[in-house]
Design an enzyme around this catalytic site. Structure first.
Site, PDB file in Angstrom:
ATOM      1  N   MET A   1       0.549  -1.166   0.010  1.00  0.00           N
ATOM      2  CA  MET A   1       0.012  -0.113   0.151  1.00  0.00           C
ATOM      3  C   MET A   1       0.902   1.265  -0.067  1.00  0.00           C
ATOM      4  SD  MET A   1      -2.985  -1.475   0.192  1.00  0.00           S
ATOM      5  CE  MET A   1      -4.208  -0.375   0.431  1.00  0.00           C
ATOM      6  N   CYS A   2       0.432   2.374  -0.714  1.00  0.00           N
ATOM      7  CA  CYS A   2       1.206   3.438  -0.823  1.00  0.00           C
ATOM      8  C   CYS A   2       1.107   4.395   0.473  1.00  0.00           C
ATOM      9  CB  CYS A   2       0.919   4.124  -2.000  1.00  0.00           C
ATOM     10  SG  CYS A   2       0.784   3.077  -3.531  1.00  0.00           S
ATOM     11  N   ARG A   3       1.847   5.373   0.263  1.00  0.00           N
ATOM     12  CA  ARG A   3       1.594   6.638   1.455  1.00  0.00           C
ATOM     13  C   ARG A   3       1.546   7.829   0.738  1.00  0.00           C
ATOM     14  NH1 ARG A   3      -0.440   4.652   5.898  1.00  0.00           N
ATOM     15  NH2 ARG A   3      -1.380   3.662   4.031  1.00  0.00           N
ATOM     16  N   ASN A 112      -4.177   5.526  -2.873  1.00  0.00           N
ATOM     17  CA  ASN A 112      -3.677   4.239  -2.072  1.00  0.00           C
ATOM     18  C   ASN A 112      -4.732   3.576  -2.243  1.00  0.00           C
ATOM     19  OD1 ASN A 112      -2.381   2.573  -0.350  1.00  0.00           O
ATOM     20  ND2 ASN A 112      -3.143   3.937   1.488  1.00  0.00           N
TER      21      ASN A 112
END
Length: 268
Positions: A1-3, A112
């Protein structure tokens, strides 16, 4: 998962959020605390607005922590609104075209989360992008496809309705291939004047999202996870919410994906 992290308010240097805090966005690229993986090393991006209506954009495929150009840029760019993202791929290639934020005209979007079974429905998703916008489909991510579908669904007129419509379409396609989770998203988008954010999931595991009014800097920080605990005042965005941030105010309303049926044209 991105930030990711976004700012809306009085002009500040991007480094105040990207590099300076103990748990800055760049620090989160290698040591995130509120997502499945602590490492977000599949590229990064920074988009910013100031004097011109369209945003500046810098993206690259390196891990954010190892790119000296990003640190130098963040120390020099002072903007009233900016959006930054560190990427952890959910399956698509590491390339500049797949790095967030994505830009279409004066609109910027970053995301995200994931669309369930996107590999199986990528062609169907691309078919939803209007012909006049399809030349702007540069990458292969679900995020970019969702953004362009929303652009075609009236993003400029009503961002909330356009996103609710587009998310519902993608969610229905994911259900069709029986791949869960059908939709998870914490997204930010802007037309250069207003900052919008969404937190939503088709299950009970919506990606984290927080916001804070910074009295010292006179503006809003909107982030995947707080970058410091010194100032305090962080508020969690409720699940199933759509946020609208002006330079001084915030409005939070329910986000309920639903496909809008076009009104029939009257004869005569």
């Amino acid at each position: 998962m991105c930030r990711w992290a976004a700012w809306q308010g009085a002009p500040i240097f991007a480094s105040e959020i990207l590099t300076a805090p103990d748990h800055s966005l760049i620090h989160q690229s290698r040591d995130a605390s509120e997502c499945k993986t602590a490492i977000n090393a599949d590229g990064f991006g920074l988009a910013w607005y100031d004097k011109r209506p369209t945003p500046g954009l810098y993206r690259d495929v390196h891990p954010a922590w190892s790119d000296p150009n990003l640190r130098s840029l963040a120390q020099q760019v002072q903007a009233r609104l900016f959006m930054a993202h560190v990427r952890a791929s959910t399956g698509t290639a590491t390339s500049r075209n797949n790095c967030h934020p994505f830009v279409q005209g004066n609109w910027t979007f970053m995301h995200n989360g994931q669309v369930g079974g996107f590999d199986q429905l990528r062609k169907a998703a691309d078919m939803l992008i209007p012909d006049d916008l399809y030349p702007n489909r540069k990458g292969a991510t679900d995020s970019e496809a969702l953004f362009l579908v929303a652009c075609g669904a009236g993003l400029e007129t009503c961002p909330k309705l356009a996103l609710e419509h587009s998310v519902a379409l993608f969610e229905d396609m994911a259900r069709g291939v029986e791949c869960a989770p059908h939709m998870r998203m914490a997204a930010a988008l802007s037309d250069g004047q207003t900052l919008y954010a969404v937190r939503y999931a088709s299950d009970d595991r919506a990606p984290s999202l927080y916001y804070q009014w910074n009295a010292e800097w006179q503006g809003w920080s909107v982030v995947s996870e707080p970058y410091d605990t010194v100032c305090g005042g962080w508020k969690e965005v409720p699940k199933g919410s759509f946020c609208r941030f002006t330079p001084t105010e915030v409005e939070i309303t329910p986000f309920v994906p639903q496909v809008r049926v076009a009104e029939p044209k009257l004869a005569g």
